[in-house]
Write a protein that holds these residues in place. Structure first.
Motif, PDB file in Angstrom:
ATOM      1  N   ALA A   1      43.064 -20.360 -59.411  1.00 17.78           N
ATOM      2  CA  ALA A   1      41.958 -20.959 -58.657  1.00 17.78           C
ATOM      3  C   ALA A   1      42.175 -20.782 -57.157  1.00 17.78           C
ATOM      4  CB  ALA A   1      41.833 -22.442 -59.014  1.00 17.78           C
ATOM      5  N   GLN A   2      43.412 -20.990 -56.712  1.00 20.51           N
ATOM      6  CA  GLN A   2      43.706 -20.799 -55.291  1.00 20.51           C
ATOM      7  C   GLN A   2      43.503 -19.341 -54.887  1.00 20.51           C
ATOM      8  OE1 GLN A   2      47.692 -22.316 -55.127  1.00 20.51           O
ATOM      9  NE2 GLN A   2      47.030 -24.386 -54.580  1.00 20.51           N
ATOM     10  N   MET A   3      43.904 -18.421 -55.749  1.00 26.89           N
ATOM     11  CA  MET A   3      43.718 -16.999 -55.453  1.00 26.89           C
ATOM     12  C   MET A   3      42.229 -16.665 -55.328  1.00 26.89           C
ATOM     13  SD  MET A   3      44.750 -13.621 -57.629  1.00 26.89           S
ATOM     14  CE  MET A   3      43.419 -13.900 -58.767  1.00 26.89           C
ATOM     15  N   ARG A   4      41.419 -17.206 -56.270  1.00 23.46           N
ATOM     16  CA  ARG A   4      39.977 -16.949 -56.192  1.00 23.46           C
ATOM     17  C   ARG A   4      39.395 -17.523 -54.896  1.00 23.46           C
ATOM     18  NH1 ARG A   4      40.179 -18.170 -61.751  1.00 23.46           N
ATOM     19  NH2 ARG A   4      39.568 -20.311 -61.309  1.00 23.46           N
ATOM     20  N   GLU A   5      39.811 -18.742 -54.554  1.00 22.62           N
ATOM     21  CA  GLU A   5      39.292 -19.365 -53.342  1.00 22.62           C
ATOM     22  C   GLU A   5      39.728 -18.587 -52.100  1.00 22.62           C
ATOM     23  OE1 GLU A   5      39.629 -23.568 -50.905  1.00 22.62           O
ATOM     24  OE2 GLU A   5      39.944 -23.568 -53.057  1.00 22.62           O
ATOM     25  N   LEU A   6      40.997 -18.193 -52.058  1.00 23.85           N
ATOM     26  CA  LEU A   6      41.489 -17.442 -50.906  1.00 23.85           C
ATOM     27  C   LEU A   6      40.832 -16.061 -50.818  1.00 23.85           C
ATOM     28  CD1 LEU A   6      45.263 -18.383 -51.031  1.00 23.85           C
ATOM     29  CD2 LEU A   6      43.566 -19.161 -49.371  1.00 23.85           C
TER      30      LEU A   6
ATOM     31  N   HIS B   1      37.837 -15.345 -51.860  1.00 21.66           N
ATOM     32  CA  HIS B   1      36.476 -15.596 -51.386  1.00 21.66           C
ATOM     33  C   HIS B   1      36.479 -15.853 -49.881  1.00 21.66           C
ATOM     34  CE1 HIS B   1      32.337 -16.903 -51.432  1.00 21.66           C
ATOM     35  NE2 HIS B   1      32.691 -18.030 -50.835  1.00 21.66           N
ATOM     36  N   ARG B   2      37.436 -16.640 -49.406  1.00 22.87           N
ATOM     37  CA  ARG B   2      37.502 -16.941 -47.975  1.00 22.87           C
ATOM     38  C   ARG B   2      37.831 -15.682 -47.178  1.00 22.87           C
ATOM     39  NH1 ARG B   2      40.335 -22.636 -46.902  1.00 22.87           N
ATOM     40  NH2 ARG B   2      38.870 -22.728 -45.190  1.00 22.87           N
TER      41      ARG B   2
ATOM     42  N   ILE C   1      32.447 -11.929 -41.532  1.00 25.16           N
ATOM     43  CA  ILE C   1      32.238 -12.468 -40.183  1.00 25.16           C
ATOM     44  C   ILE C   1      32.779 -11.482 -39.148  1.00 25.16           C
ATOM     45  CG2 ILE C   1      32.981 -14.281 -38.572  1.00 25.16           C
ATOM     46  CD1 ILE C   1      32.838 -16.228 -40.963  1.00 25.16           C
ATOM     47  N   LEU C   2      33.989 -10.956 -39.393  1.00 26.93           N
ATOM     48  CA  LEU C   2      34.560  -9.993 -38.451  1.00 26.93           C
ATOM     49  C   LEU C   2      33.698  -8.733 -38.345  1.00 26.93           C
ATOM     50  CD1 LEU C   2      38.382 -10.237 -39.208  1.00 26.93           C
ATOM     51  CD2 LEU C   2      37.170 -10.979 -37.154  1.00 26.93           C
ATOM     52  N   ASN C   3      33.217  -8.249 -39.468  1.00 28.94           N
ATOM     53  CA  ASN C   3      32.334  -7.079 -39.430  1.00 28.94           C
ATOM     54  C   ASN C   3      31.068  -7.386 -38.642  1.00 28.94           C
ATOM     55  OD1 ASN C   3      34.045  -5.464 -40.889  1.00 28.94           O
ATOM     56  ND2 ASN C   3      33.094  -5.925 -42.862  1.00 28.94           N
TER      57      ASN C   3
ATOM     58  N   ASN D   1      40.674 -20.347 -37.266  1.00 29.81           N
ATOM     59  CA  ASN D   1      42.127 -20.304 -37.291  1.00 29.81           C
ATOM     60  C   ASN D   1      42.698 -21.555 -37.955  1.00 29.81           C
ATOM     61  OD1 ASN D   1      44.570 -19.214 -36.872  1.00 29.81           O
ATOM     62  ND2 ASN D   1      44.718 -19.741 -34.707  1.00 29.81           N
ATOM     63  N   GLN D   2      41.942 -22.179 -38.827  1.00 27.82           N
ATOM     64  CA  GLN D   2      42.410 -23.361 -39.541  1.00 27.82           C
ATOM     65  C   GLN D   2      43.223 -22.932 -40.754  1.00 27.82           C
ATOM     66  OE1 GLN D   2      41.909 -26.511 -38.491  1.00 27.82           O
ATOM     67  NE2 GLN D   2      41.015 -25.560 -36.680  1.00 27.82           N
ATOM     68  N   PRO D   3      44.178 -23.783 -41.201  1.00 21.50           N
ATOM     69  CA  PRO D   3      44.920 -23.427 -42.421  1.00 21.50           C
ATOM     70  C   PRO D   3      43.986 -23.343 -43.616  1.00 21.50           C
ATOM     71  CG  PRO D   3      45.708 -25.515 -41.479  1.00 21.50           C
ATOM     72  CD  PRO D   3      44.582 -25.024 -40.632  1.00 21.50           C
ATOM     73  N   ILE D   4      44.258 -22.417 -44.479  1.00 17.97           N
ATOM     74  CA  ILE D   4      43.447 -22.243 -45.678  1.00 17.97           C
ATOM     75  C   ILE D   4      44.134 -23.006 -46.799  1.00 17.97           C
ATOM     76  CG2 ILE D   4      42.587 -20.600 -47.371  1.00 17.97           C
ATOM     77  CD1 ILE D   4      42.483 -18.545 -45.126  1.00 17.97           C
ATOM     78  N   MET D   5      43.437 -23.994 -47.326  1.00 17.37           N
ATOM     79  CA  MET D   5      44.000 -24.813 -48.400  1.00 17.37           C
ATOM     80  C   MET D   5      43.087 -24.718 -49.608  1.00 17.37           C
ATOM     81  SD  MET D   5      46.707 -26.112 -47.080  1.00 17.37           S
ATOM     82  CE  MET D   5      47.114 -27.381 -48.216  1.00 17.37           C
ATOM     83  N   ALA D   6      43.660 -24.373 -50.726  1.00 17.83           N
ATOM     84  CA  ALA D   6      42.889 -24.329 -51.971  1.00 17.83           C
ATOM     85  C   ALA D   6      43.070 -25.650 -52.682  1.00 17.83           C
ATOM     86  CB  ALA D   6      43.363 -23.178 -52.855  1.00 17.83           C
ATOM     87  N   SER D   7      42.018 -26.129 -53.275  1.00 20.55           N
ATOM     88  CA  SER D   7      42.124 -27.388 -54.006  1.00 20.55           C
ATOM     89  C   SER D   7      42.787 -27.161 -55.351  1.00 20.55           C
ATOM     90  CB  SER D   7      40.731 -27.989 -54.200  1.00 20.55           C
ATOM     91  OG  SER D   7      39.965 -27.119 -54.989  1.00 20.55           O
ATOM     92  N   ALA D   8      43.462 -28.181 -55.843  1.00 16.90           N
ATOM     93  CA  ALA D   8      44.159 -28.091 -57.135  1.00 16.90           C
ATOM     94  C   ALA D   8      43.363 -28.801 -58.216  1.00 16.90           C
ATOM     95  CB  ALA D   8      45.545 -28.691 -57.012  1.00 16.90           C
TER      96      ALA D   8
END
Length: 131
Positions: free
Chosen positions: A67-72, A74-75, A82-84, A115-122
């Motif tokens: 789940a964290q991998m999918r969320e990361l 996606h982010r 956004i960069l593009n 530049n915020q930390p990326i946190m995936a929910s558990a």
């Protein structure tokens, strides 16, 4: 002939007695093995239960990681978009209004919140759910 029948009958009885004794000994040997086999069976069941619990714990942790991998992912995809967009927008802003480029809303320096930390929910434990 009567003597022969009698001798044969005695021999058959002795053979039957030996067979019953062998059968009884075999039965006694099997009964002696029962407690040992019960102990072994209990140990195997305990080992299976522990292994199953470890498997379930690892599977739950694996689901969280998926789940964290999918969320990361996606982010990351969103940030790349956004960069593009910023890269293409900056070239447009530079040609249209070069003096206001530093104050532009789309200036990458104005996106400090990225530049915020990326946190995936558990909260997602199933591999079937799309978190």
């Amino acid at each position: 002939m009567d003597q022969r029948k009698r001798k044969r009958m005695i021999s058959n009885r002795e053979s039957a007695r030996r067979s019953r004794m062998r059968k009884q000994k075999h039965s006694d040997d099997l009964m002696a093995q029962v407690p040992q086999l019960r102990v072994e069976n209990h140990q195997i069941i305990t080992s299976i239960n522990i292994t199953t619990q470890h498997y379930l714990n690892i599977e739950a942790a694996n689901s969280v990681l998926r789940a964290q991998m999918r969320e990361l992912s996606h982010r990351l995809h969103s940030l790349n978009e956004i960069l593009n967009y910023l890269n293409t927008s900056n070239s447009v802003f530079e040609t249209e209004n070069p003096q206001n480029n530093t104050d532009s809303f789309m200036n990458p320096r104005n996106f400090l919140y990225l530049n915020q930390p990326i946190m995936a929910s558990a909260t997602c434990f199933s591999a079937d759910l799309h978190c």
